[in-house]
Design an enzyme around this catalytic site. Structure first.
Site, PDB file in Angstrom:
ATOM      1  N   CYS A  36      -1.441  -2.152 -14.500  1.00 23.76           N
ATOM      2  CA  CYS A  36      -1.244  -2.938 -13.283  1.00 23.76           C
ATOM      3  C   CYS A  36      -1.928  -2.269 -12.102  1.00 23.76           C
ATOM      4  O   CYS A  36      -2.351  -2.930 -11.157  1.00 23.76           O
ATOM      5  CB  CYS A  36       0.236  -3.145 -13.007  1.00 23.76           C
ATOM      6  SG  CYS A  36       1.134  -1.618 -12.632  1.00 23.76           S
ATOM      7  N   HIS A  92       5.505  -0.717 -10.191  1.00 26.04           N
ATOM      8  CA  HIS A  92       4.453  -1.722 -10.276  1.00 26.04           C
ATOM      9  C   HIS A  92       3.552  -1.587  -9.056  1.00 26.04           C
ATOM     10  O   HIS A  92       4.051  -1.400  -7.944  1.00 26.04           O
ATOM     11  CB  HIS A  92       5.095  -3.106 -10.296  1.00 26.04           C
ATOM     12  CG  HIS A  92       4.411  -4.074 -11.193  1.00 26.04           C
ATOM     13  ND1 HIS A  92       4.094  -3.794 -12.502  1.00 26.04           N
ATOM     14  CD2 HIS A  92       3.979  -5.340 -10.976  1.00 26.04           C
ATOM     15  CE1 HIS A  92       3.517  -4.843 -13.048  1.00 26.04           C
ATOM     16  NE2 HIS A  92       3.432  -5.792 -12.140  1.00 26.04           N
ATOM     17  N   ASN A 117       1.494  -9.504  -6.700  1.00 21.86           N
ATOM     18  CA  ASN A 117       1.911  -8.888  -7.954  1.00 21.86           C
ATOM     19  C   ASN A 117       0.867  -9.201  -9.022  1.00 21.86           C
ATOM     20  O   ASN A 117       0.571 -10.370  -9.271  1.00 21.86           O
ATOM     21  CB  ASN A 117       3.278  -9.460  -8.359  1.00 21.86           C
ATOM     22  CG  ASN A 117       3.835  -8.814  -9.617  1.00 21.86           C
ATOM     23  OD1 ASN A 117       3.124  -8.127 -10.348  1.00 21.86           O
ATOM     24  ND2 ASN A 117       5.108  -9.046  -9.877  1.00 21.86           N
TER      25      ASN A 117
END
EC number: 3.4.22.-
Length: 640
Positions: free
Chosen positions: A81, A252, A284
């Site tokens: 990520c 994240h 995100n």
């Protein structure tokens, strides 16, 4: 910038493409084959992976569909990520992604000229001080005809997949991208410097003034084309990817896609109101699980903002992973921000221009202490000075200095079990104004970085005028590796490595003599100087065997603090060292007095308060003033 781009693995994109077109074949990269070795460096492969070219996945493949956007990207099966968040930030900056994806129109599929496609792409990344051009073929890993790694919203849009493949090639394989650092990817995309900010340190949560100062810095980086990322630290493995009640995910990396002051209110009155709200837009990489608190997509707070302002901000009600939140809430929930600053070195810019010094070095082991360059941090006092040393100058009364050290990326060595970063950091010492040789004893520490096992360490600090030595080190002695030092100042810093421990012996040494003694003179200040009604504008000059060191002028005081040092390698020990005090005037400087220093080889750093004398060595009653001096002297030229 890209005229000096280096071909990775000596693969020339243009030559390879021409050869494929001439032979009418699609490119197959021998350096990154379509095999499990390109996927994993350890462990058992999962489901059977089939490598497919884009035209085997869909009918009308494109690099870009309706342009490039941060909404294009979704994370795949590998835990990267951090890389996808960096790509999301990159996609919001056209000038930056066009550097990473060069000649994108030429690389795009052309339906009208299908024979011009050769199954080859190339991308540019900044690696350890230079831009490298990485060539890949278009074979992509799939399961059930679906891309298993980074992919786009549109099934026929492919730009992110070959970019990720090229980055995986640099790292050695796709698995090597698991669990990385967004700061590294941001630097690799831009050639900038990343500054990590820990939002939990200090009192940001309660100090509104400090919070406001940080927002202005974040806004400045964003407005000048920099890239920003944010994350919530996961304290344990079980915390990783845990969703909070507010919708945010721990561990994240979120891309910051906009930073702005939002005007509240409606109609003409809103333009005359001073009320603005500091806000941040984030994304995100999963494309879902967004913020559900105040100012989320369907929040009633948006009624406080006019329709035109909402349209200007691009506020939409879509499950696309992008959302707005107040900067105050960001500081409350997020723990870390990474600012990647694009350092402006162009003289044609309206913004601040920086001077960059870039030097390569290495931590190396050697049995000879004078040749060892792996001494560890200051905790290891016996070996600390056996590290690389770099000297630079601050030529303004005070200057903001940016310093970054980077170790060579190690992801590609994970296959051999060597992929972990060393714990690195650096100290900065203010040294003598005329130092030319390596340090051998501690001096005033002007600043220091943290020590951390990251690829790079950054420090932003304010330094007064003078000469400084940077000592980059590994935390423990004996560790080896390459390093890159970058120093940014307002004016050229003359940064260079100190390689010699003492003056070199030459063929002239037998005729002209060789130094017998090293002497450090530290003039701290003066008191009781002859002055006018506004005080003296004084400075000192230290003289020794034809060499001079001069301090800055201390204005409007009869008790100046010079804090100036000089170091002298002396051949004529019978000649005294002279410290002169002068008053700076418009037409001609005025001599205020002097002192002579006679030294012995065993002089320590004792403080001497000496009365000023005239040029003949007398102390007339009309010559007031005392100078405070420390002297350190040794017959060993490597004692200071």
């Amino acid at each position: 910038m890209f005229s000096c781009t280096k071909a990775y693995e000596y693969q020339n994109y243009s030559a390879l493409k021409r050869a494929c077109l001439r032979r009418k074949v699609l490119f197959e990269d021998p350096h990154f084959p379509a095999s499990d070795d390109s996927l994993y460096y350890k462990g058992t492969p999962g489901p059977t992976v089939r490598w497919k070219r884009p035209f085997d996945i869909c009918d009308d493949p494109r690099l870009f569909v309706d342009g490039i956007s941060s909404h294009d990207l979704h994370q795949g099966q590998v835990g990267n990520c951090w890389f996808v968040a960096a790509c999301s930030s990159l996609a919001s900056r056209e000038s930056l992604w066009q550097k990473v994806i060069p000649d994108w129109k030429e690389q795009e599929w052309n339906p009208e000229k299908p024979d011009s496609y050769a199954g080859i792409f190339h991308f540019n990344f900044w690696r350890f001080g230079e831009w490298v051009d990485v060539v890949v073929d278009d074979r992509l890993p799939t399961v059930n005809n679906q891309l298993i790694y980074c992919h786009s919203n549109s099934k026929n849009e492919f730009w992110c997949a070959p970019v990720e493949k090229a980055y995986a090639k640099l790292a050695g394989c796709y698995q090597a991208l698991d669990g990385g650092n967004t700061a590294d990817a941001l630097v690799d995309f831009t050639g900038g410097v990343s500054e990590p900010i820990d939002l939990t340190e200090g009192d940001l949560a309660t100090d509104e003034a400090k919070r406001s100062q940080l927002f202005e810095r974040v806004l400045k980086v964003h407005s000048r084309g920099g890239l920003i990322s944010a994350s919530i630290k996961a304290m344990t493995a079980a915390d990783m990817e845990t969703r909070l009640a507010c919708g945010l995910v721990k561990g994240h990396a979120y891309a910051v896609t906009d930073v702005r002051k939002v005007r509240l209110g409606h109609g003409l009155l809103a333009f005359f109101k001073s009320e603005k709200l500091d806000m941040i837009r984030l994304r995100n990489p999963w494309g879902e699980r967004v913020w559900t608190g105040p100012w989320s997509d369907t929040s009633e707070e948006w009624q406080k903002v006019s329709k035109s302002e909402r349209e200007k901000m691009g506020v939409t009600v879509q499950d696309d992973g992008e959302f707005w939140m107040t900067y105050e809430d960001m500081c409350r929930y997020f723990t870390d921000i990474i600012k990647c600053r694009l350092i402006n070195t162009s003289y044609l810019s309206i913004h601040k221009t920086w001077e960059e010094a870039r030097l390569r070095g290495a931590w190396t082991r050697h049995e000879d202490p004078q040749q060892n360059r792996s001494g560890g941090c200051i905790n290891h006092k016996d070996t600390f000075f056996q590290n690389p040393q770099y000297i630079f100058e601050v030529k303004k009364p005070e200057d903001e200095v940016l310093i970054c050290i980077q170790q060579r990326p190690k992801r590609s060595t994970r296959r051999e079990g060597k992929g972990e970063n060393l714990a690195i950091g650096f100290d900065i010492y203010k040294v003598e104004e005329n130092r030319q040789y390596r340090m051998h004893s501690l001096q005033h520490k002007a600043a220091s970085s943290i020590y951390i096992n990251s690829r790079s360490v950054f420090l932003r600090t304010e330094l007064p005028e003078g000469r400084y030595v940077i000592i980059p080190t590994t935390f423990e002695p004996g560790h080896t590796g390459e390093l890159l030092l970058r120093v940014f100042t307002d004016v050229p810093s003359n940064c260079r490595e100190l390689r010699l421990d003492e003056p070199p012996r030459t063929c002239w040494s037998s005729l002209c003599g060789y130094p017998q003694q090293v002497t450090q003179v530290h003039v701290l200040g003066a008191a009781g100087l002859k002055d006018s009604s506004t005080g003296a504008n004084s400075y000192v000059i230290i003289k020794c065997e034809g060499e001079k060191v001069r301090s800055a002028v201390q204005r409007g005081t009869s008790t100046p603090e010079y804090n100036v040092k000089g170091i002298f390698y002396r051949k004529k020990l019978s000649q005294p060292i002279t410290v002169q005090v002068w008053n700076n005037r418009v037409l001609k400087d005025e001599f205020l007095g002097q002192v002579h220093l006679k030294t012995a080889p065993d002089d320590l750093q004792d403080l001497h308060s000496l009365h000023l004398q005239d040029r003949s060595g007398r102390q007339p009653s009309d010559l007031p003033g005392i100078v405070a001096v420390r002297v350190l002297c040794s017959a060993s030229l490597t004692a200071v």
